[in-house]
Design a protein around this motif. Structure first.
Motif, mmCIF file in Angstrom:
data_model
loop_
_atom_site.group_PDB
_atom_site.id
_atom_site.type_symbol
_atom_site.label_atom_id
_atom_site.label_comp_id
_atom_site.label_asym_id
_atom_site.label_seq_id
_atom_site.Cartn_x
_atom_site.Cartn_y
_atom_site.Cartn_z
ATOM 1 N N ARG A 60 0.860 -1.196 0.000
ATOM 2 C CA ARG A 60 0.000 0.000 0.000
ATOM 3 C C ARG A 60 0.890 1.237 0.000
ATOM 4 N N LEU A 61 0.754 2.075 -1.032
ATOM 5 C CA LEU A 61 1.563 3.285 -1.119
ATOM 6 C C LEU A 61 1.266 4.244 0.032
ATOM 7 N N SER A 62 0.032 4.222 0.522
ATOM 8 C CA SER A 62 -0.344 5.122 1.618
ATOM 9 C C SER A 62 0.450 4.850 2.891
ATOM 10 N N ALA A 63 1.028 3.633 3.012
ATOM 11 C CA ALA A 63 1.826 3.316 4.200
ATOM 12 C C ALA A 63 3.119 4.117 4.234
ATOM 13 N N TYR A 64 3.506 4.698 3.096
ATOM 14 C CA TYR A 64 4.760 5.470 3.025
ATOM 15 C C TYR A 64 4.472 6.941 2.747
ATOM 16 N N TRP A 65 3.318 7.410 3.176
ATOM 17 C CA TRP A 65 2.880 8.739 2.765
ATOM 18 C C TRP A 65 3.843 9.838 3.188
ATOM 19 N N TRP A 66 4.413 9.738 4.399
ATOM 20 C CA TRP A 66 5.243 10.871 4.835
ATOM 21 C C TRP A 66 6.661 10.804 4.264
ATOM 22 N N GLN A 67 7.210 9.589 4.038
ATOM 23 C CA GLN A 67 8.525 9.505 3.403
ATOM 24 C C GLN A 67 8.461 9.937 1.942
ATOM 25 N N VAL A 68 7.463 9.398 1.224
ATOM 26 C CA VAL A 68 7.291 9.804 -0.168
ATOM 27 C C VAL A 68 6.899 11.275 -0.250
ATOM 28 N N GLY A 69 6.109 11.732 0.721
ATOM 29 C CA GLY A 69 5.736 13.145 0.756
ATOM 30 C C GLY A 69 6.936 14.049 0.905
ATOM 31 N N LEU A 70 7.917 13.653 1.729
ATOM 32 C CA LEU A 70 9.146 14.440 1.880
ATOM 33 C C LEU A 70 9.895 14.536 0.554
ATOM 34 N N VAL A 71 9.969 13.420 -0.163
ATOM 35 C CA VAL A 71 10.659 13.415 -1.453
ATOM 36 C C VAL A 71 9.947 14.340 -2.440
ATOM 37 N N MET A 72 8.631 14.233 -2.515
ATOM 38 C CA MET A 72 7.871 15.067 -3.448
ATOM 39 C C MET A 72 7.944 16.536 -3.061
ATOM 40 N N PHE A 73 7.903 16.812 -1.742
ATOM 41 C CA PHE A 73 7.976 18.201 -1.277
ATOM 42 C C PHE A 73 9.328 18.809 -1.616
ATOM 43 N N GLY A 74 10.412 18.083 -1.318
ATOM 44 C CA GLY A 74 11.741 18.589 -1.656
ATOM 45 C C GLY A 74 11.924 18.766 -3.148
ATOM 46 N N SER A 75 11.421 17.829 -3.941
ATOM 47 C CA SER A 75 11.535 17.935 -5.396
ATOM 48 C C SER A 75 10.754 19.130 -5.926
ATOM 49 N N ALA A 76 9.571 19.376 -5.345
ATOM 50 C CA ALA A 76 8.755 20.516 -5.780
ATOM 51 C C ALA A 76 9.469 21.835 -5.475
ATOM 52 N N LEU A 77 10.115 21.911 -4.311
ATOM 53 C CA LEU A 77 10.844 23.134 -3.961
ATOM 54 C C LEU A 77 12.000 23.382 -4.919
ATOM 55 N N LEU A 78 12.758 22.335 -5.227
ATOM 56 C CA LEU A 78 13.876 22.494 -6.153
ATOM 57 C C LEU A 78 13.383 22.838 -7.556
ATOM 58 N N LEU A 79 12.200 22.320 -7.928
ATOM 59 C CA LEU A 79 11.619 22.681 -9.218
ATOM 60 C C LEU A 79 11.256 24.162 -9.252
ATOM 61 N N VAL A 80 10.697 24.657 -8.149
ATOM 62 C CA VAL A 80 10.368 26.084 -8.060
ATOM 63 C C VAL A 80 11.629 26.930 -8.203
ATOM 64 N N TYR A 81 12.698 26.515 -7.525
ATOM 65 C CA TYR A 81 13.964 27.262 -7.626
ATOM 66 C C TYR A 81 14.488 27.245 -9.061
ATOM 67 N N ASP A 82 14.444 26.071 -9.687
ATOM 68 C CA ASP A 82 14.959 25.959 -11.045
ATOM 69 C C ASP A 82 14.152 26.811 -12.022
ATOM 70 N N LEU A 83 12.831 26.808 -11.864
ATOM 71 C CA LEU A 83 11.990 27.619 -12.746
ATOM 72 C C LEU A 83 12.200 29.106 -12.521
ATOM 73 N N SER A 84 12.465 29.489 -11.261
ATOM 74 C CA SER A 84 12.671 30.908 -10.969
ATOM 75 C C SER A 84 14.033 31.392 -11.437
ATOM 76 N N ASP A 85 14.944 30.480 -11.733
ATOM 77 C CA ASP A 85 16.270 30.876 -12.205
ATOM 78 C C ASP A 85 16.446 30.512 -13.681
ATOM 79 N N ARG A 86 16.597 29.231 -13.975
ATOM 80 C CA ARG A 86 16.801 28.822 -15.361
ATOM 81 C C ARG A 86 15.557 28.991 -16.207
ATOM 82 N N GLY A 87 14.400 28.957 -15.581
ATOM 83 C CA GLY A 87 13.183 29.202 -16.335
ATOM 84 C C GLY A 87 13.151 30.605 -16.919
ATOM 85 N N VAL A 88 13.605 31.595 -16.148
ATOM 86 C CA VAL A 88 13.647 32.979 -16.630
ATOM 87 C C VAL A 88 14.717 33.151 -17.695
#
Length: 509
Positions: free
Chosen positions: A329-357
């Motif tokens: 069940r993927l839901s059993a790993y919600w907070w570990q996978v959530g940390l990965v997705m959250f960190g990846s989303a933040l780095l994506l925001v940084y990349d878009l705000s720099d290299r995206g421009v």
């Protein structure tokens, strides 16, 4: 290969697999060390001081048949009659008798200022508050007789950080400050043969005050070497179909099972897909098209792979740890996978705000403004904190799995033969994959340290080893081999294609 490896895979086959992986790993390293040149080249260009009394917006070239009227020093008599706003610093890239090429992939520009100390015009005392304003333009052409075509124009502000090693006295006038290099431009495609920079330093009562007496401007141009690009694209072209076929073969084996795929099998398939995405040699197309978003695409490819890899590690450990009711069940790993997705989303925001421009303004830098700098630092710190929490959780899960393995090892003699073989296979695969994972992590760290402390070249007799290139090709090949090993080890055996219970694929300890 079935779940019980010991039963279905002989020691000889395992030795062949290990030797095959080691040979390919050595080949990946040696390709970078012996065949590829250094990954990048840096060329320093001294800006020519062109005169533009009319202050019209026209392109001024430092050399060639239509070169600008110029001065060599601000101490010349002609320079004394000029205003600071009459000067345009011009740089032609590349040097005479050379051409740029799409094989260079990208071009970075860094400014280095020669600023002389004078008592009447020193660099501002509070260095953190000194800002230099640059009116920058970039033009291009594809032959030496055509007119220059405007590509980008922008007025940029950069922090100026300079120190003077001697006392600020009249005796030390003329001594030069030591100024930090200024990141200036990042161009994601080198689609033209010649480029021209025109830089103006506008001066009035509020702009460029306290920046000292600038004597010269150097632009350091950095680009990827064409020879390294050819080796890199060739490696991606080789690995891409190989991992694609291995992933398709793995999923076909899963489809032959009489039961639906379990969570671990799904995430292994996702890892193969992510590696395939990373391997796509889109650089071939960038040689014929002016795709300035290639650097952003490469960041996205790496982000998809590493996010999937981190999720795989968590689920791989968890499926060996959890009991039957919570497993799969993927839901059993919600907070570990959530940390990965959250960190990846933040780095994506940084990349878009720099290299995206950079797609519309290559002179932009998120670090140039106070607000942008705070945003970038906040994103990086929070993403780093998320990664630290993730690895702490992962280390805890690995510790628990090994503790469970110890308990199961003591119970093996009392188990029925079929159940004992099943558990031996599970334990063997887990330990083997953990050994491979730790080896990959250790090699990444070791290669990174060697890459930092070396001068870029090692000499052995008549051979020269490119350390930096070997680091990149070796690490790239290693993670491809890592994914291939996982796909190979965890693919169900065709002998169990009609198995209904799927017991051989259960991983819980």
């Amino acid at each position: 290969m079935s779940g019980a490896i010991i039963e279905n895979m002989s020691t000889k086959k395992l030795v062949v697999l290990v030797l095959f992986i080691l040979v390919l790993q050595v080949v990946s390293i040696m390709v970078g060390a012996l065949i590829a040149p250094s990954p990048t080249s840096a060329v320093s260009y001294l800006a020519t001081k062109c005169i533009n009394r009319q202050r019209a917006r026209r392109w001024l070239a430092p050399w060639g048949p239509n070169r600008c009227q110029q001065i060599h020093s601000f101490d010349e008599p002609l320079a004394k009659t000029l205003d600071a706003n009459d000067i345009v610093f011009a740089v032609h890239v590349p040097l005479p008798h050379a051409q740029m090429s799409p094989w260079f992939q990208y071009m970075l520009a860094v400014l280095q200022l020669d600023i002389a100390f004078t008592m009447i015009n020193p660099v501002g005392e509070r260095n953190g508050d000194v800002v230099i304003t640059i009116d920058a333009g970039l033009a291009y052409r594809d032959d030496l007789t055509s007119e220059w075509s405007a590509k980008f124009h922008s007025v940029e502000r950069r922090p100026l950080r300079c120190t003077l090693a001697v006392a600020k006295t009249y005796e030390n006038e003329g001594r030069f400050y030591h100024c930090d290099p200024i990141p200036f431009m990042e161009l994601g495609s080198v689609a033209h043969k010649y480029f021209l920079f025109n830089l103006r330093l506008p001066v009035n009562d509020t702009v460029n005050v306290g920046i000292g007496e600038i004597k010269d401007i150097h632009i350091v141009g950095i680009h990827q070497n064409g020879g390294f690009t050819k080796v890199w694209i060739s490696m991606k072209t080789v690995f891409s179909p190989w991992i694609l076929v291995a992933t398709a073969w793995y999923w076909r084996r899963i489809g032959l099972m009489a039961r639906p795929p379990v969570l671990l099998e799904k995430v292994i398939f996702a890892l193969g897909v992510a590696m395939t995405i990373l391997n796509v040699p889109a650089e071939w197309l960038s040689l014929g098209f002016e795709w300035t978003w290639m650097l952003l695409l490469e960041d996205a490819q790496q982000g998809v792979f590493y996010s999937t890899l981190f999720c795989f590690w968590v689920i791989f450990c968890g499926e060996h740890l959890m009991d039957q009711s919570r497993r799969n069940r993927l839901s059993a790993y919600w907070w570990q996978v959530g940390l990965v997705m959250f960190g990846s989303a933040l780095l994506l925001v940084y990349d878009l705000s720099d290299r995206g421009v950079h797609l519309t303004n290559p002179f932009y830098s998120v670090w140039a403004s106070e607000r942008g700098m705070k945003l970038a630092i906040t994103v990086i710190v929070v993403a780093g904190f998320s990664v630290c929490l993730y690895f702490l959780a992962l280390c805890g899960m690995v510790r628990c799995v090994f503790r469970n393995i110890g308990g199961k090892m003591q119970q093996l003699p009392a188990m029925p033969k079929a159940r004992r073989l099943r558990y031996k296979g599970i334990i063997f695969r887990f330990k083997f994959l953990m050994l491979v994972t730790l080896t990959c992590a250790a090699m990444t760290v070791i290669f990174f340290i060697l890459n930092q402390v070396s001068d870029g070249h090692w000499h052995w007799g008549s051979y020269t080893f490119e350390v930096h290139s070997a680091f990149l090709t070796g690490i790239y090949g290693m993670w491809n081999l890592y994914v291939f090993t996982i796909l190979f080890l965890y693919a169900p055996s065709h002998k169990h294609g009609t198995e209904k219970s799927g017991d051989s694929q259960q991983t819980g300890l």
